[in-house]
Design an enzyme around this catalytic site. Structure first.
Site, PDB file in Angstrom:
ATOM      1  N   THR A  80     -40.547  31.841 -13.111  1.00 39.72           N
ATOM      2  CA  THR A  80     -39.157  31.547 -13.478  1.00 39.72           C
ATOM      3  C   THR A  80     -39.007  30.038 -13.576  1.00 39.72           C
ATOM      4  O   THR A  80     -39.479  29.315 -12.677  1.00 39.72           O
ATOM      5  CB  THR A  80     -38.097  32.093 -12.500  1.00 39.72           C
ATOM      6  OG1 THR A  80     -36.858  31.406 -12.745  1.00 39.72           O
ATOM      7  CG2 THR A  80     -38.448  31.891 -11.033  1.00 39.72           C
ATOM      8  N   ILE A  81     -38.365  29.588 -14.630  1.00 33.26           N
ATOM      9  CA  ILE A  81     -38.153  28.144 -14.751  1.00 33.26           C
ATOM     10  C   ILE A  81     -37.218  27.649 -13.640  1.00 33.26           C
ATOM     11  O   ILE A  81     -37.159  26.461 -13.377  1.00 33.26           O
ATOM     12  CB  ILE A  81     -37.594  27.737 -16.143  1.00 33.26           C
ATOM     13  CG1 ILE A  81     -36.220  28.349 -16.400  1.00 33.26           C
ATOM     14  CG2 ILE A  81     -38.572  28.078 -17.246  1.00 33.26           C
ATOM     15  CD1 ILE A  81     -35.467  27.674 -17.550  1.00 33.26           C
ATOM     16  N   ASP A  82     -36.486  28.576 -13.001  1.00 29.88           N
ATOM     17  CA  ASP A  82     -35.511  28.166 -11.976  1.00 29.88           C
ATOM     18  C   ASP A  82     -36.174  27.748 -10.644  1.00 29.88           C
ATOM     19  O   ASP A  82     -35.548  27.105  -9.823  1.00 29.88           O
ATOM     20  CB  ASP A  82     -34.539  29.323 -11.671  1.00 29.88           C
ATOM     21  CG  ASP A  82     -33.841  29.827 -12.910  1.00 29.88           C
ATOM     22  OD1 ASP A  82     -33.804  29.095 -13.911  1.00 29.88           O
ATOM     23  OD2 ASP A  82     -33.330  30.969 -12.881  1.00 29.88           O
TER      24      ASP A  82
ATOM     25  N   ARG B  98     -22.604   5.460 -25.313  1.00 30.24           N
ATOM     26  CA  ARG B  98     -21.903   6.699 -24.952  1.00 30.24           C
ATOM     27  C   ARG B  98     -22.423   7.276 -23.632  1.00 30.24           C
ATOM     28  O   ARG B  98     -23.534   6.985 -23.214  1.00 30.24           O
ATOM     29  CB  ARG B  98     -22.153   7.763 -26.031  1.00 30.24           C
ATOM     30  CG  ARG B  98     -21.323   7.575 -27.261  1.00 30.24           C
ATOM     31  CD  ARG B  98     -21.780   8.529 -28.329  1.00 30.24           C
ATOM     32  NE  ARG B  98     -20.906   8.476 -29.483  1.00 30.24           N
ATOM     33  CZ  ARG B  98     -21.250   8.915 -30.686  1.00 30.24           C
ATOM     34  NH1 ARG B  98     -22.443   9.435 -30.889  1.00 30.24           N
ATOM     35  NH2 ARG B  98     -20.396   8.848 -31.680  1.00 30.24           N
TER      36      ARG B  98
ATOM     37  N   MET C 233     -30.534  24.678 -17.207  1.00 27.88           N
ATOM     38  CA  MET C 233     -30.440  26.022 -16.619  1.00 27.88           C
ATOM     39  C   MET C 233     -30.746  25.918 -15.125  1.00 27.88           C
ATOM     40  O   MET C 233     -30.767  24.817 -14.579  1.00 27.88           O
ATOM     41  CB  MET C 233     -31.425  26.956 -17.318  1.00 27.88           C
ATOM     42  CG  MET C 233     -30.967  27.411 -18.684  1.00 27.88           C
ATOM     43  SD  MET C 233     -32.149  28.621 -19.329  1.00 27.88           S
ATOM     44  CE  MET C 233     -31.230  29.286 -20.703  1.00 27.88           C
ATOM     45  N   GLY C 234     -30.996  27.063 -14.503  1.00 25.51           N
ATOM     46  CA  GLY C 234     -31.381  27.025 -13.087  1.00 25.51           C
ATOM     47  C   GLY C 234     -30.635  27.999 -12.199  1.00 25.51           C
ATOM     48  O   GLY C 234     -30.949  28.117 -11.023  1.00 25.51           O
TER      49      GLY C 234
ATOM     50  N   HIS D 130     -31.824  27.453 -23.977  1.00 24.48           N
ATOM     51  CA  HIS D 130     -33.123  28.126 -24.092  1.00 24.48           C
ATOM     52  C   HIS D 130     -34.245  27.220 -24.606  1.00 24.48           C
ATOM     53  O   HIS D 130     -35.404  27.621 -24.568  1.00 24.48           O
ATOM     54  CB  HIS D 130     -32.983  29.387 -24.947  1.00 24.48           C
ATOM     55  CG  HIS D 130     -32.046  30.371 -24.309  1.00 24.48           C
ATOM     56  ND1 HIS D 130     -30.689  30.264 -24.444  1.00 24.48           N
ATOM     57  CD2 HIS D 130     -32.281  31.416 -23.491  1.00 24.48           C
ATOM     58  CE1 HIS D 130     -30.115  31.221 -23.740  1.00 24.48           C
ATOM     59  NE2 HIS D 130     -31.058  31.940 -23.163  1.00 24.48           N
TER      60      HIS D 130
END
Ligand code: F6P
Length: 367
Positions: free
Chosen positions: A145-147, A182, A189-190, A292
């Site tokens: 999982t990328i989390d 700016r 994500m996460g 994504h």
């Protein structure tokens, strides 16, 4: 007699899954290892995760062709270099209380003659694996999982690739942010874990990092940005994890609804912050949600290597009959841990240890 193993990837995709499959197959079918392990393997890839085991009709040839992919070394030869999952995946829950199909999965696994099932998954997919283990299925887990929110392991496949994407994207945004003076609010994500924002922020040198483990005060964010401007900084990057929320408020969600495991669809807090900063600090702000993009692309060298370790480790676990457990990375070594234990709690950022709650960034001292 060959041991027939089913391999599936379930839940969200990420780079590193294909690498794990490549090495699982390569190691399982390595003839030189047969005398060492004392067993021979046959590997069946299951298409689209748990869904494949719900949909397949083992007695129908055509259906088996659609949902089951026999894997050999030639088929997976180049998979380690590719992101996503060549087996496909889905966010399907066989134990969905609205339509429980768990018995069907067990029956199909039996009909397919699966002696063991390797599940490459995150919190939800491994939760399903554990439930099937309790029902007698011989499961082995590979954490992905990328989390990076699974406990009992210091690494989950996909995380390093995602952190690299965040870093590269921020490098790009810096250029345009600097040209225009700016503020950029960049959302990662996460879910409930702030690892992607924290480590992506460390790697890219983001000015402000907001994580779900510590509610932020909007006024303080605006104040920090004003201080930076006064100090002569032309631009600032604020990195916010999708699960973060302003103190005393509910989560800001762009999309309503929940997935099959009851998880809310997250995303949108960056837009809220952008509006507020414009109002409170009078600065020109842009908001970019990386979404994504963070799960796309090719796996980094680290994810390929970890996929190799976990893929080979899964074969060893089956040979050792180490079922109901998951591969893990602990203190620089591969280990195995009970899936049950990995699911007891989420692996969240320890705020006291890693986060500066005054200036909203990584802690300034590491010892
Ligand atoms: O769990 C991985 C993850 O990428 C989360 O960070 C994110 O909230 C979720 O999946 C997005 O899911 P989906 O691909 O269904 O939009």
């Amino acid at each position: 007699m060959k041991t027939r193993v089913g391999v599936l990837s379930a839940g969200r995709d990420c780079p590193g899954i294909n690498s794990a499959i490549h090495w699982f197959v390569t190691s399982a079918l390595d003839k030189d290892l047969v005398p060492v392990r004392g067993m021979m393997f046959e590997v069946l890839g299951i298409v689209d995760g748990w869904k494949g085991l719900m949909e397949v009709k083992p007695d129908k040839k055509e259906s088996v062709k659609n949902w089951i992919m026999p894997l050999d070394k030639e088929i997976v030869r180049t998979w380690d270099r590719h992101g996503g999952t060549r087996l496909g995946t889905s966010v399907s829950n066989p134990f969905d209380p609205k339509k429980d199909q768990s018995e069907l999965v067990i029956e199909n696994a039996k009909k397919l003659g699966l002696d063991a099932v390797v599940v490459i998954g995150g919190f939800d997919a491994l939760g399903v694996a554990y439930k099937f283990f309790r029902e007698g299925m011989k499961v082995v887990g590979i954490p992905k999982t990328i989390d990076k929110d699974l406990s009992e392991t210091e690494y989950t496949l996909g995380f390093d690739s995602a952190v690299n994407i965040i870093t590269q994207d921020i490098d790009r945004l810096r250029i345009t942010a600097g040209s225009h003076s700016r503020i950029f609010i960049v959302e990662t994500m996460g879910r409930k874990a702030g690892w992607l924002a924290l480590e992506g922020g460390e790697a890219s040198g983001a000015a402000i990092i907001l994580i779900p483990e510590h509610d932020f005060v909007m006024e303080r964010v605006a104040e920090l940005l004003k201080i930076r401007k006064k100090a002569g900084e032309r631009y600032s990057i604020v990195l916010v994890s999708e699960g973060s929320k302003p103190r005393g408020m509910d989560m800001v969600l762009e999309r309503r609804g929940q997935d099959g495991f009851g998880n809310y669809y997250l995303g949108g807090v960056g837009g809220f912050i952008a509006e507020q900063v414009e109002k409170m600090a009078g600065m020109e702000v842009r908001y970019v949600a990386l979404r994504h993009l963070q799960r796309g692309g090719t796996p980094t060298a680290y994810d390929r290597r970890m996929g190799r370790k976990f893929g080979i480790g899964a074969v060893d676990m089956i040979a050792n009959e180490d079922f109901g457990r998951m591969l893990a990375w602990k203190q620089g070594e591969v280990a195995t841990v009970p899936i049950k234990k990995a699911l007891e709690q989420l692996n969240l950022v320890n705020v006291e240890k890693f986060y500066n709650t005054k200036d909203y960034r990584s802690r300034d001292q590491v010892l």
